[in-house]
Design an enzyme around this catalytic site. Sequence first.
Site, PDB file in Angstrom:
ATOM      1  N   SER A  21      -1.920   1.713 -14.748  1.00  0.00           N
ATOM      2  CA  SER A  21      -2.307   0.669 -15.711  1.00  0.00           C
ATOM      3  C   SER A  21      -3.224   1.314 -16.739  1.00  0.00           C
ATOM      4  CB  SER A  21      -3.079  -0.424 -14.957  1.00  0.00           C
ATOM      5  OG  SER A  21      -3.815  -1.236 -15.857  1.00  0.00           O
ATOM      6  N   TYR A  76      -9.401  -3.489  -8.735  1.00  0.00           N
ATOM      7  CA  TYR A  76      -8.177  -3.095  -9.458  1.00  0.00           C
ATOM      8  C   TYR A  76      -8.394  -1.771 -10.202  1.00  0.00           C
ATOM      9  CZ  TYR A  76      -3.998  -3.785 -12.419  1.00  0.00           C
ATOM     10  OH  TYR A  76      -2.787  -3.646 -13.045  1.00  0.00           O
TER      11      TYR A  76
HETATM   12  P1  NAD Z   1       4.312  -9.329 -10.629  1.00  0.00           P
HETATM   13  O1  NAD Z   1       3.317 -10.211  -9.954  1.00  0.00           O
HETATM   14  O2  NAD Z   1       5.395  -9.939 -11.452  1.00  0.00           O
HETATM   15  O3  NAD Z   1       4.980  -8.355  -9.557  1.00  0.00           O
HETATM   16  C1  NAD Z   1       4.298  -7.864  -8.438  1.00  0.00           C
HETATM   17  C2  NAD Z   1       5.306  -7.563  -7.373  1.00  0.00           C
HETATM   18  O4  NAD Z   1       4.608  -7.067  -6.225  1.00  0.00           O
HETATM   19  C3  NAD Z   1       6.090  -8.797  -6.912  1.00  0.00           C
HETATM   20  O5  NAD Z   1       7.418  -8.420  -6.608  1.00  0.00           O
HETATM   21  C4  NAD Z   1       5.347  -9.198  -5.628  1.00  0.00           C
HETATM   22  O6  NAD Z   1       6.149  -9.936  -4.715  1.00  0.00           O
HETATM   23  C5  NAD Z   1       4.998  -7.829  -5.090  1.00  0.00           C
HETATM   24  N1  NAD Z   1       3.929  -7.833  -4.100  1.00  0.00           N
HETATM   25  C6  NAD Z   1       2.681  -8.353  -4.179  1.00  0.00           C
HETATM   26  N2  NAD Z   1       2.025  -8.154  -3.010  1.00  0.00           N
HETATM   27  C7  NAD Z   1       2.875  -7.499  -2.184  1.00  0.00           C
HETATM   28  C8  NAD Z   1       2.784  -7.017  -0.855  1.00  0.00           C
HETATM   29  N3  NAD Z   1       1.679  -7.181  -0.109  1.00  0.00           N
HETATM   30  N4  NAD Z   1       3.863  -6.400  -0.331  1.00  0.00           N
HETATM   31  C9  NAD Z   1       5.008  -6.251  -1.041  1.00  0.00           C
HETATM   32  N5  NAD Z   1       5.154  -6.671  -2.304  1.00  0.00           N
HETATM   33  C10 NAD Z   1       4.089  -7.294  -2.863  1.00  0.00           C
HETATM   34  O7  NAD Z   1       3.422  -8.344 -11.515  1.00  0.00           O
HETATM   35  P2  NAD Z   1       3.800  -7.227 -12.589  1.00  0.00           P
HETATM   36  O8  NAD Z   1       3.048  -7.595 -13.806  1.00  0.00           O
HETATM   37  O9  NAD Z   1       5.252  -6.983 -12.686  1.00  0.00           O
HETATM   38  O10 NAD Z   1       3.059  -5.966 -11.930  1.00  0.00           O
HETATM   39  C11 NAD Z   1       3.707  -4.870 -11.347  1.00  0.00           C
HETATM   40  C12 NAD Z   1       2.783  -3.667 -11.361  1.00  0.00           C
HETATM   41  O11 NAD Z   1       2.453  -3.352 -12.702  1.00  0.00           O
HETATM   42  C13 NAD Z   1       1.454  -3.875 -10.627  1.00  0.00           C
HETATM   43  O12 NAD Z   1       1.113  -2.695  -9.926  1.00  0.00           O
HETATM   44  C14 NAD Z   1       0.470  -4.136 -11.762  1.00  0.00           C
HETATM   45  O13 NAD Z   1      -0.836  -3.758 -11.407  1.00  0.00           O
HETATM   46  C15 NAD Z   1       1.049  -3.226 -12.824  1.00  0.00           C
HETATM   47  N6  NAD Z   1       0.648  -3.567 -14.207  1.00  0.00           N
HETATM   48  C16 NAD Z   1       0.995  -4.773 -14.764  1.00  0.00           C
HETATM   49  C17 NAD Z   1       0.612  -5.054 -16.080  1.00  0.00           C
HETATM   50  C18 NAD Z   1       0.959  -6.361 -16.772  1.00  0.00           C
HETATM   51  O14 NAD Z   1       0.452  -6.615 -17.860  1.00  0.00           O
HETATM   52  N7  NAD Z   1       1.827  -7.190 -16.219  1.00  0.00           N
HETATM   53  C19 NAD Z   1      -0.110  -4.092 -16.790  1.00  0.00           C
HETATM   54  C20 NAD Z   1      -0.441  -2.874 -16.186  1.00  0.00           C
HETATM   55  C21 NAD Z   1      -0.048  -2.624 -14.891  1.00  0.00           C
END
Ligand code: NAD
Length: 261
Positions: free
Chosen positions: A143, A156
């Site tokens: 991130s 985080y």
């Molecule tokens: P999201 O909530 O849409 O997806 C998260 C996924 O992780 C889902 O499939 C959820 O079911 C799964 N998950 C959560 N806890 C779990 C567990 N204990 N075991 C198995 N699966 C689990 O979120 P996203 O925005 O797609 O985020 C995905 C990644 O990207 C994360 O690591 C997040 O930190 C990172 N990220 C997101 C953003 C953003 O702006 N959306 C920015 C930077 C980084």
Amino acid sequence: MALTSKSALVTGSTSGIGLAYARALAKEGANVLINGFGDAAAIESERARIESEFGVRAIYSPADMSNPREIAGMVEIAETTFGSVDILINNAGIQHVAPVQDFPDEKWDQILAINLSAAFHAIKAVIPGMKRRGWGRIVSTASAHSLVASPFKSAYVSAKHGLVGLTKTVALEVATDKITVNCISPGYVWTPLVEKQIPDTMKARGMSKDQVINDVMLTAQPTKEFVTVEQVAALAVFLCSDAASQITGANLSIDGGWTAA
Ligand code: NAD
């Protein structure tokens, strides 16, 4: 179809960025294991759609990324079903926002477990097979918060900084095994999760949709545009290509200039 004959395991891929990774890798011909939580029927329909749209095999594992035994079990299932895990994408992640003095201990432990330790356990499980076969790609979603901090996100930010340290260390350990290990660091990505926050924020702050997007969500993102899940997935596909075979131990930003400021 550069990844035909390869198999990929994508953690946290039932929605958002993870699902986009799984679909993009399948489009290139890779078999995929998808993982994560959510509505069983919706997950099954995404899994079946990947198979029918891209002509690959797709399986689902409900393994909990906070449980090391379940992580090892999931890797074993992928190896048994596909014959290999050639590509590992560590993507599962959760967030909790609170001042450090009020940060619940169990939330700290959970975020460190899912956002950081899960990657360690998955990497540990896939490395022996990748070394044996002499090819591997490991990509972790870090991130912008792996490079800069924001207040109230102690767990985080710590986990994402740690993920970069883990990535660099493993990259050095497997550098001569034709295995690359990298992080992708997105800024604000347009996911269903983000979209759903807009109406509530509009109401809470008495703002228009544009004000919420520009003045609340994208204050740190100089382009004032969200990153799309497809753009993040395309970077992962590139990291899996032969053209990227000399990119390892890197943390690649895709953040509209956020961390340049
Ligand atoms: P999201 O909530 O849409 O997806 C998260 C996924 O992780 C889902 O499939 C959820 O079911 C799964 N998950 C959560 N806890 C779990 C567990 N204990 N075991 C198995 N699966 C689990 O979120 P996203 O925005 O797609 O985020 C995905 C990644 O990207 C994360 O690591 C997040 O930190 C990172 N990220 C997101 C953003 C953003 O702006 N959306 C920015 C930077 C980084």
